[in-house]
Scaffold this active site. Sequence first.
Site, mmCIF file in Angstrom:
data_model
loop_
_atom_site.group_PDB
_atom_site.id
_atom_site.type_symbol
_atom_site.label_atom_id
_atom_site.label_comp_id
_atom_site.label_asym_id
_atom_site.label_seq_id
_atom_site.Cartn_x
_atom_site.Cartn_y
_atom_site.Cartn_z
ATOM 1 N N ASP A 170 0.759 -1.272 0.098
ATOM 2 C CA ASP A 170 -0.125 0.040 0.022
ATOM 3 C C ASP A 170 0.724 1.264 0.011
ATOM 4 O O ASP A 170 0.681 2.009 0.865
ATOM 5 C CB ASP A 170 -0.987 0.052 1.095
ATOM 6 C CG ASP A 170 -2.031 -1.181 1.180
ATOM 7 O OD1 ASP A 170 -3.023 -0.871 0.924
ATOM 8 O OD2 ASP A 170 -1.178 -2.268 1.492
ATOM 9 N N ASP A 199 -1.631 -2.735 -4.066
ATOM 10 C CA ASP A 199 -1.667 -1.402 -3.978
ATOM 11 C C ASP A 199 -0.420 -0.330 -4.342
ATOM 12 O O ASP A 199 0.095 -0.222 -3.520
ATOM 13 C CB ASP A 199 -2.539 -0.718 -2.551
ATOM 14 C CG ASP A 199 -3.782 -1.219 -2.543
ATOM 15 O OD1 ASP A 199 -4.437 -1.920 -3.708
ATOM 16 O OD2 ASP A 199 -4.686 -0.728 -1.790
ATOM 17 N N TYR A 202 -1.724 3.865 -6.512
ATOM 18 C CA TYR A 202 -2.819 4.848 -6.078
ATOM 19 C C TYR A 202 -3.604 5.555 -7.335
ATOM 20 O O TYR A 202 -4.272 6.870 -6.940
ATOM 21 C CB TYR A 202 -2.877 5.502 -4.770
ATOM 22 C CG TYR A 202 -2.870 4.555 -3.518
ATOM 23 C CD1 TYR A 202 -4.150 4.230 -2.967
ATOM 24 C CD2 TYR A 202 -1.791 3.643 -3.406
ATOM 25 C CE1 TYR A 202 -4.034 3.647 -1.896
ATOM 26 C CE2 TYR A 202 -1.923 2.807 -2.267
ATOM 27 C CZ TYR A 202 -3.045 2.783 -1.504
ATOM 28 O OH TYR A 202 -3.151 1.669 -0.527
ATOM 29 N N ASN A 236 -6.629 -4.003 -4.371
ATOM 30 C CA ASN A 236 -7.840 -3.395 -4.995
ATOM 31 C C ASN A 236 -7.730 -2.263 -5.835
ATOM 32 O O ASN A 236 -8.361 -1.721 -6.682
ATOM 33 C CB ASN A 236 -9.046 -3.110 -3.799
ATOM 34 C CG ASN A 236 -8.134 -2.036 -2.777
ATOM 35 O OD1 ASN A 236 -7.142 -2.624 -2.122
ATOM 36 N ND2 ASN A 236 -9.072 -1.035 -2.675
ATOM 37 N N HIS A 237 -6.541 -1.424 -5.497
ATOM 38 C CA HIS A 237 -6.259 -0.206 -6.361
ATOM 39 C C HIS A 237 -5.858 -0.400 -7.649
ATOM 40 O O HIS A 237 -5.405 0.417 -8.321
ATOM 41 C CB HIS A 237 -5.581 0.804 -5.490
ATOM 42 C CG HIS A 237 -6.035 1.339 -4.270
ATOM 43 N ND1 HIS A 237 -6.999 2.746 -4.485
ATOM 44 C CD2 HIS A 237 -6.239 1.223 -2.988
ATOM 45 C CE1 HIS A 237 -7.463 3.265 -3.287
ATOM 46 N NE2 HIS A 237 -7.089 2.300 -2.515
ATOM 47 N N HIS A 321 -3.590 -9.501 -0.980
ATOM 48 C CA HIS A 321 -3.650 -8.430 -0.608
ATOM 49 C C HIS A 321 -4.568 -8.044 0.734
ATOM 50 O O HIS A 321 -4.271 -7.566 1.660
ATOM 51 C CB HIS A 321 -4.181 -7.345 -1.719
ATOM 52 C CG HIS A 321 -4.278 -5.915 -1.374
ATOM 53 N ND1 HIS A 321 -3.207 -5.120 -1.188
ATOM 54 C CD2 HIS A 321 -5.410 -4.910 -1.016
ATOM 55 C CE1 HIS A 321 -3.610 -3.915 -0.645
ATOM 56 N NE2 HIS A 321 -5.067 -3.872 -1.067
ATOM 57 N N HIS A 330 -11.463 -0.740 10.375
ATOM 58 C CA HIS A 330 -11.573 -0.436 8.645
ATOM 59 C C HIS A 330 -11.166 -1.751 8.069
ATOM 60 O O HIS A 330 -10.360 -2.364 8.364
ATOM 61 C CB HIS A 330 -10.774 0.524 8.367
ATOM 62 C CG HIS A 330 -11.090 1.024 7.016
ATOM 63 N ND1 HIS A 330 -12.455 1.584 6.739
ATOM 64 C CD2 HIS A 330 -10.350 1.190 5.816
ATOM 65 C CE1 HIS A 330 -12.541 2.179 5.442
ATOM 66 N NE2 HIS A 330 -11.121 2.102 5.004
ATOM 67 N N HIS A 331 -12.086 -2.068 7.180
ATOM 68 C CA HIS A 331 -11.888 -3.390 6.271
ATOM 69 C C HIS A 331 -12.092 -4.690 7.208
ATOM 70 O O HIS A 331 -11.589 -5.789 6.989
ATOM 71 C CB HIS A 331 -10.500 -3.590 5.673
ATOM 72 C CG HIS A 331 -10.104 -2.414 4.738
ATOM 73 N ND1 HIS A 331 -11.111 -1.828 3.808
ATOM 74 C CD2 HIS A 331 -9.305 -1.440 4.485
ATOM 75 C CE1 HIS A 331 -10.627 -0.939 3.081
ATOM 76 N NE2 HIS A 331 -9.454 -0.636 3.405
ATOM 77 N N HIS A 358 -3.617 -3.938 2.488
ATOM 78 C CA HIS A 358 -5.080 -3.523 2.544
ATOM 79 C C HIS A 358 -5.202 -2.593 3.570
ATOM 80 O O HIS A 358 -5.814 -1.226 3.448
ATOM 81 C CB HIS A 358 -6.069 -4.568 2.199
ATOM 82 C CG HIS A 358 -7.339 -4.354 1.965
ATOM 83 N ND1 HIS A 358 -7.604 -3.495 0.938
ATOM 84 C CD2 HIS A 358 -8.493 -4.871 2.178
ATOM 85 C CE1 HIS A 358 -9.094 -3.364 0.690
ATOM 86 N NE2 HIS A 358 -9.702 -4.242 1.820
ATOM 87 N N HIS A 360 -4.326 -0.080 6.447
ATOM 88 C CA HIS A 360 -3.245 0.867 6.587
ATOM 89 C C HIS A 360 -2.677 0.749 7.821
ATOM 90 O O HIS A 360 -2.852 1.828 8.509
ATOM 91 C CB HIS A 360 -3.730 2.157 5.770
ATOM 92 C CG HIS A 360 -4.010 2.085 4.436
ATOM 93 N ND1 HIS A 360 -4.675 3.018 3.713
ATOM 94 C CD2 HIS A 360 -3.939 1.117 3.586
ATOM 95 C CE1 HIS A 360 -5.043 2.665 2.582
ATOM 96 N NE2 HIS A 360 -4.596 1.408 2.338
#
Length: 472
Positions: A170, A199, A202, A236-237, A321, A330-331, A358, A360
């Site tokens: 990331d 990732d 971005y 995902n990015h 990821h 988050h996530h 994924h 952060h």
Amino acid sequence: MGVRWEFDVVFTLFLLLGLNILWLAQVCEGGFTSTYVRNGQLSRDMPLDSDVFRVPPGYNAPQQVHITQGDHVGKGVIVSWVTPDEPGSSTVLYWSEKSQLKNSAEGIVLTYKYFNYTSGYIHHCSIYDLEFDTKYYYEVGIGNSTRKFWFRTPPSVGPDVPYTFGLIGDLGQTHDSNRTLTHYELNPVKGQALLFVGDLSYADAYPFHDNTRWDTWGRFVERNAAYQPWIWTAGNHEVDFLPDIGEGKPFKPYKNRYHVPYRASKSTSPLWYSIKRASAYIIVLSSYSAYGIYTPQYKWLEKELLKVNRSETPWLIVIMHCPLYSSYVHHYMEGESMRVMYEQWFVKYKVDVVFAGHVHAYERSERISNIGYNIVNGICTPISDESAPVYITIGDGGNLEGLVTEMTEPQPSYSAYREASFGHGIFEIKNRSHAFYSWHRNQDGYAVEADSTWLHNRYWNPSPEQSSIAIL
């Protein structure tokens, strides 16, 4: 009424006391949550005129140079670069430090369009049949625009071959991204190859998925990725699916720019594949491709795990990821469906460690599994399992979305260490039985290990005498 009111008060106090006792018990069961507190502001992009984005001098000079492993065993390299003005040459000249005789390999050139963007000329050149454990120099470009780099091939595959992997995820292209990469480069324990858990640029965070941000990112990481192989994982990015502007083909920029040796492991997609490197067998999975039963990824992994020879490559590493275990809000539990599908295989084949991004932030788990759970039995709490992997989330590269700081409370028993900071990891394989893992937050000195642990390879079971000297 008075008796009922008194009963309700007593019952409520009892319930609260019981919950507090339960909460304290769960806290005691958990691992360590770092008290280190970072600035909560979002990461800022580096200005486009920063030296890290500098275009190399000369007409049509190659830029965004990067390498990755080019075959299954480490005797091959894929060299990739971009020429901005015209195709130029797709030839790579290369020679070992032991020889002045230059060899050549011919690559391919391609371009792609994304909305209102047209890429430069993207070159990919595979070099095969290199010598193990040898330093090679290579050149790309023509005339005054020729650029020269080098890399070192890994040692021959074998059970007691030491090797060191770096870990970043990331990343993005902010000031914090630059600190992460610099911190990794200056670490006195030098990574020989980098496992990148997804990732990358971005670019999809900018209007219309501005693909010029793929170019700036490629120039940013060239200073490291041109000299040691980065083993790529799609996040995902990288999906870049935007049918509203006519972009309905997922992973288009990523697959055009970052080639991997997926056919060498009989994969049907560059999004999942495997390589051997020294004493490690590395399996790359795609969290954002179909992975359910009978899908191509599922069928490939089912066969792939059977091929791993632990007497040859005792360390079995999986990178993906989306984490299967994470205690951040988050996530939270986004990897649950993949866990249900694949965790039983990770335990059965004694995968040593699973690296993901994924989220952060940073987190390391205990060896746990939850394979006893089914939809009706209610056994849904992970348990200690020495056959299970250690799960490490290292999605803390420094991207513009900033850190995830909110954690589930109390800390679950499976979570050994967690901290919301940017950083990188180092995985040092010492021999067939022991490896040392460390995580380095950006704010510390280069040699400081904010979190570290020894990993014992469960597949290799040395005698007590061997175990006592294994890490010496």
